[in-house]
Structure formats: structure tokens, C-alpha cells
Design a protein around this motif. Structure first.
Motif, PDB file in Angstrom:
ATOM      1  N   PRO A  83       0.817  -1.214   0.000  1.00  2.70           N
ATOM      2  CA  PRO A  83       0.000   0.000   0.000  1.00  2.70           C
ATOM      3  C   PRO A  83       0.853   1.267   0.000  1.00  2.70           C
ATOM      4  CG  PRO A  83      -0.922  -1.604   1.511  1.00  2.70           C
ATOM      5  CD  PRO A  83       0.399  -2.167   1.057  1.00  2.70           C
ATOM      6  N   GLN A  84       0.401   2.260  -0.733  1.00  2.00           N
ATOM      7  CA  GLN A  84       1.163   3.496  -0.922  1.00  2.00           C
ATOM      8  C   GLN A  84       1.453   4.205   0.392  1.00  2.00           C
ATOM      9  OE1 GLN A  84      -0.608   6.092  -3.810  1.00  2.00           O
ATOM     10  NE2 GLN A  84       0.812   7.776  -3.407  1.00  2.00           N
ATOM     11  N   GLN A  85       0.596   4.017   1.383  1.00  2.00           N
ATOM     12  CA  GLN A  85       0.789   4.716   2.651  1.00  2.00           C
ATOM     13  C   GLN A  85       2.170   4.446   3.249  1.00  2.00           C
ATOM     14  OE1 GLN A  85      -1.880   3.095   1.620  1.00  2.00           O
ATOM     15  NE2 GLN A  85      -3.702   3.494   2.860  1.00  2.00           N
ATOM     16  N   VAL A 105       7.633   7.143   4.303  1.00  2.00           N
ATOM     17  CA  VAL A 105       9.096   7.239   4.253  1.00  2.00           C
ATOM     18  C   VAL A 105       9.525   8.486   3.493  1.00  2.00           C
ATOM     19  CG1 VAL A 105      11.192   6.163   3.337  1.00  2.00           C
ATOM     20  CG2 VAL A 105       9.475   4.769   4.504  1.00  2.00           C
ATOM     21  N   THR A 106       8.973   8.698   2.315  1.00  2.00           N
ATOM     22  CA  THR A 106       9.406   9.839   1.500  1.00  2.00           C
ATOM     23  C   THR A 106       9.006  11.159   2.154  1.00  2.00           C
ATOM     24  OG1 THR A 106       7.404   9.651   0.126  1.00  2.00           O
ATOM     25  CG2 THR A 106       9.383   8.520  -0.639  1.00  2.00           C
ATOM     26  N   ALA A 107       7.844  11.211   2.803  1.00  2.00           N
ATOM     27  CA  ALA A 107       7.429  12.435   3.497  1.00  2.00           C
ATOM     28  C   ALA A 107       8.312  12.729   4.702  1.00  2.00           C
ATOM     29  CB  ALA A 107       5.969  12.312   3.953  1.00  2.00           C
ATOM     30  N   SER A 108       9.035  11.715   5.162  1.00  2.00           N
ATOM     31  CA  SER A 108       9.922  11.882   6.315  1.00  2.00           C
ATOM     32  C   SER A 108      11.371  12.115   5.906  1.00  2.00           C
ATOM     33  CB  SER A 108       9.823  10.641   7.217  1.00  2.00           C
ATOM     34  OG  SER A 108       8.503  10.468   7.687  1.00  2.00           O
ATOM     35  N   GLY A 109      11.622  12.243   4.604  1.00  2.00           N
ATOM     36  CA  GLY A 109      12.959  12.582   4.136  1.00  2.00           C
ATOM     37  C   GLY A 109      13.779  11.423   3.610  1.00  2.00           C
ATOM     38  N   ARG A 157      22.249   0.892  22.165  1.00  2.00           N
ATOM     39  CA  ARG A 157      22.372   1.799  21.019  1.00  2.00           C
ATOM     40  C   ARG A 157      21.721   1.265  19.750  1.00  2.00           C
ATOM     41  NH1 ARG A 157      28.403   3.863  20.334  1.00  2.00           N
ATOM     42  NH2 ARG A 157      27.279   5.206  18.864  1.00  2.00           N
ATOM     43  N   GLU A 158      21.486  -0.030  19.675  1.00  2.00           N
ATOM     44  CA  GLU A 158      20.887  -0.596  18.458  1.00  2.00           C
ATOM     45  C   GLU A 158      19.513   0.011  18.205  1.00  2.00           C
ATOM     46  OE1 GLU A 158      19.521  -4.874  16.468  1.00  2.00           O
ATOM     47  OE2 GLU A 158      20.074  -4.779  18.593  1.00  2.00           O
ATOM     48  N   TYR A 159      19.279   0.436  16.948  1.00  2.00           N
ATOM     49  CA  TYR A 159      17.965   0.989  16.596  1.00  2.00           C
ATOM     50  C   TYR A 159      17.101  -0.133  16.035  1.00  2.00           C
ATOM     51  CZ  TYR A 159      14.393   4.373  15.329  1.00  2.00           C
ATOM     52  OH  TYR A 159      13.213   5.082  15.274  1.00  2.00           O
ATOM     53  N   LEU A 160      16.300  -0.707  16.896  1.00  2.00           N
ATOM     54  CA  LEU A 160      15.288  -1.680  16.510  1.00  2.00           C
ATOM     55  C   LEU A 160      14.032  -1.351  17.300  1.00  2.00           C
ATOM     56  CD1 LEU A 160      15.550  -5.472  15.925  1.00  2.00           C
ATOM     57  CD2 LEU A 160      13.718  -4.547  17.339  1.00  2.00           C
ATOM     58  N   VAL A 161      13.031  -0.847  16.606  1.00  2.00           N
ATOM     59  CA  VAL A 161      11.751  -0.453  17.202  1.00  2.00           C
ATOM     60  C   VAL A 161      10.648  -1.173  16.437  1.00  2.00           C
ATOM     61  CG1 VAL A 161      10.151   1.462  17.596  1.00  2.00           C
ATOM     62  CG2 VAL A 161      12.608   1.817  17.907  1.00  2.00           C
ATOM     63  N   ALA A 162       9.690  -1.732  17.155  1.00  2.00           N
ATOM     64  CA  ALA A 162       8.584  -2.424  16.485  1.00  2.00           C
ATOM     65  C   ALA A 162       7.280  -2.123  17.201  1.00  2.00           C
ATOM     66  CB  ALA A 162       8.831  -3.930  16.455  1.00  2.00           C
ATOM     67  N   VAL A 163       6.231  -1.929  16.413  1.00  2.00           N
ATOM     68  CA  VAL A 163       4.902  -1.637  16.963  1.00  2.00           C
ATOM     69  C   VAL A 163       3.884  -2.583  16.348  1.00  2.00           C
ATOM     70  CG1 VAL A 163       5.485   0.784  17.383  1.00  2.00           C
ATOM     71  CG2 VAL A 163       4.377   0.145  15.225  1.00  2.00           C
ATOM     72  N   GLN A 164       2.849  -2.910  17.131  1.00  2.00           N
ATOM     73  CA  GLN A 164       1.821  -3.818  16.657  1.00  2.00           C
ATOM     74  C   GLN A 164       0.774  -3.098  15.817  1.00  2.00           C
ATOM     75  OE1 GLN A 164       1.235  -7.644  17.255  1.00  2.00           O
ATOM     76  NE2 GLN A 164       0.549  -6.671  15.371  1.00  2.00           N
ATOM     77  N   TRP A 165       0.724  -1.799  15.905  1.00  2.00           N
ATOM     78  CA  TRP A 165      -0.283  -1.031  15.174  1.00  2.00           C
ATOM     79  C   TRP A 165       0.252  -0.574  13.819  1.00  2.00           C
ATOM     80  CZ3 TRP A 165       2.132   0.804  19.641  1.00  2.00           C
ATOM     81  CH2 TRP A 165       2.894   1.968  19.532  1.00  2.00           C
ATOM     82  N   HIS A 166      -0.551   0.235  13.113  1.00  2.00           N
ATOM     83  CA  HIS A 166      -0.237   0.667  11.749  1.00  2.00           C
ATOM     84  C   HIS A 166      -0.057   2.182  11.691  1.00  2.00           C
ATOM     85  CE1 HIS A 166      -0.742  -3.020   9.289  1.00  2.00           C
ATOM     86  NE2 HIS A 166      -1.476  -3.413  10.322  1.00  2.00           N
ATOM     87  N   PRO A 167       1.150   2.678  11.970  1.00  2.00           N
ATOM     88  CA  PRO A 167       1.362   4.129  11.954  1.00  2.00           C
ATOM     89  C   PRO A 167       1.252   4.745  10.566  1.00  2.00           C
ATOM     90  CG  PRO A 167       3.440   2.976  12.226  1.00  2.00           C
ATOM     91  CD  PRO A 167       2.360   1.943  12.367  1.00  2.00           C
TER      92      PRO A 167
END
Length: 257
Positions: free
Chosen positions: A34-36, A41-45, A213-223
Motif C-alpha cells: 500500500p502506498q501509505q 518514508v518519503t514524506a519523512s525525508g 544503542r541498536e535501533y530496533l523499534v517495532a509496533v503492533q499497530w499501523h502508523p
């Protein structure tokens, strides 16, 4: 974000479905997302690159990851319960080993390289399984409610509580957060090395991250379904931008050597 050698735009890979698609006279299997997701990503730079399942996933992942600064494991069909040693529930989606194998290879390689990782819905569940965790295969039987998947392609509104002091809280604030949900599975046993950072009032895990320091973030919802709130994508792209600078520096050093 400027696009030059000193401040390159980060390249963010997003995993995709490989599904039947119809367009005009064509009826074929195609890479689909889905385009969302890539708009976020692109809207965030960032620069969005789609990553369909590949044959020889380990070798393909190694080649792909060398050009990425961030990785997003997106939503989709259920992770195979065979991967966490559970019998298959009748309502679990048919197995998709092509996607599971591909995303597990990408996840392993990204973590080995220090590439920032963001998991969304299925992505969170896959990360949990990769870390030795397990899943509830049908939450209504566990929680007695359909609150997380009301069906018909309509995202359910839920409230999660974010833990203070977490990386997640640094992105979206601590306390209550309204989110968009669409899932019938969820975390049962949390995988090794993962720190839970948000839950709903029924105790269900709604987010976790890697410590340190590792960047690993996960969420169950759909941001990606909330175009008014890009904070989670901005966080991933910011971390990916740091990796992009490091990657550009290594490339220049290799040329000068």
C-alpha cells in the motif's frame, strides 16, 4: 534533507507482498505494498525502495542490504507458527515461507550491519519469532474481543500506553497514544533481548525495542495509516540518515585507500 555527499538522503527498504494483481488484460503475481507505507518514508525525508521476496534469500539479502540505510518490516499475512514450534490454528493464514525466509534473512543481516530496523504489525511479530518468542494465533480466543481487527478493511481505534524512558517514548511521548489496529495475532512470549515499551489495557504487547544503542523499534499497530503523525517514520529516517553518512564515509575511504 539535502541530497549531497556530506548529507545523503537515506535509502530505506520496505518489505512487500508477492500477490496476485490485475491491471487491464494482465492477471499476474506482483510485488505489492500500500502506498501509505512508502509515502510515510518519503514524506519523512527518506528514499523508499521496495523489497519483494527473493529466491536464495540469504545471498539476496546480503546484496540488498549493502545499499540500504534503514529497513522496515511491513504488515501482511500471519507468520508461520511452525517457526516457533506451535501447531497451526485453523484461522491462521496459509503459510508464506517465501516471505518469512526473505524477511528473516533481511532482519539478520540488518542487525549484523547495524542498519536501523522498524517493524510494523506482522513485522513486530516476525522480529519476536526471530528472537525466540511466540505468538497468540487468534487473539479473540485469548482476550475475548475483536477489538484489534474489526474486519472489512477498517482499521480499529485503540489506545496504547507507552513506557517512559523508552526509545519509543522519545519519539511519540510516554503515556496514552491513540493508534490504528488491524491484527488477530499478537505477542505471547517475548523474544530474547527485546524490551516491551507499550501495552494496551488488556496487557497485550503493543511495542518493543532493542536495548542500548541498536535501533530496533517495532509496533503492533499501523502508523502508516495516520498521515498526520509521522513521528515513528521520522525517527527511523533520522537513524537511517546517520547510517547513510557512515556508509558514504566508508565508500570514500575505500576509494582513497
Amino acid at each position: 534533507m539535502a541530497s549531497n555527499d556530506s548529507d545523503p538522503r537515506p535509502v530505506v527498504g520496505l518489505t512487500t507482498y508477492l500477490e496476485r494483481a490485475r491491471q487491464g488484460v494482465w492477471d499476474v503475481r506482483a510485488s505489492f505494498l500500500p502506498q501509505q507505507y512508502f509515502d510515510s518514508v518519503t514524506a519523512s525525508g527518506g528514499v523508499a525502495v521496495l523489497l519483494p521476496p527473493q529466491p536464495s534469500p540469504e545471498a539476496a539479502a546480503s546484496a540488498v542490504l549493502d545499499g540500504l540505510d534503514g529497513l522496515i518490516l511491513t504488515g501482511g499475512l500471519d507468520v508461520q507458527p511452525e517457526l516457533y514450534g506451535a501447531p497451526r490454528h485453523p484461522l491462521t493464514d496459509p503459510a508464506r515461507p517465501d516471505r518469512d525466509d526473505w524477511e528473516l534473512a533481511l532482519l539478520r543481516g540488518a542487525r549484523q550491519r547495524g542498519i536501523p530496523v522498524f517493524g510494523i504489525c506482522r513485522g513486530l511479530q516476525l522480529i519476536n519469532v526471530a528472537a525466540g518468542g511466540t505468538l497468540h494465533q487468534h487473539l479473540p480466543e485469548v482476550l475475548g474481543t475483536e477489538r484489534f481487527r474489526i474486519g472489512g478493511g477498517v482499521f480499529a481505534d485503540n489506545t496504547v500506553v507507552v513506557d517512559a524512558g523508552s526509545r519509543l517514548a522519545g519519539l511519540v511521548g510516554d503515556g496514552e497514544l491513540s493508534v490504528k489496529s488491524y491484527h488477530h495475532q499478537g505477542v505471547d512470549r517475548v523474544g530474547d533481548g527485546l524490551v516491551v515499551t507499550a501495552r494496551t489495557d488488556d496487557g497485550l504487547v503493543q511495542a518493543f525495542e532493542a536495548p542500548g544503542r541498536e535501533y530496533l523499534v517495532a509496533v503492533q499497530w499501523h502508523p502508516e495509516e495516520n498521515s498526520e503523525d509521522r513521528r515513528l517514520f521520522l525517527g527511523l529516517v533520522a537513524a537511517a540518515a546517520e547510517h547513510a553518512v557512515q556508509r558514504a564515509t566508508r565508500a570514500r575511504e575505500a576509494v582513497d585507500a
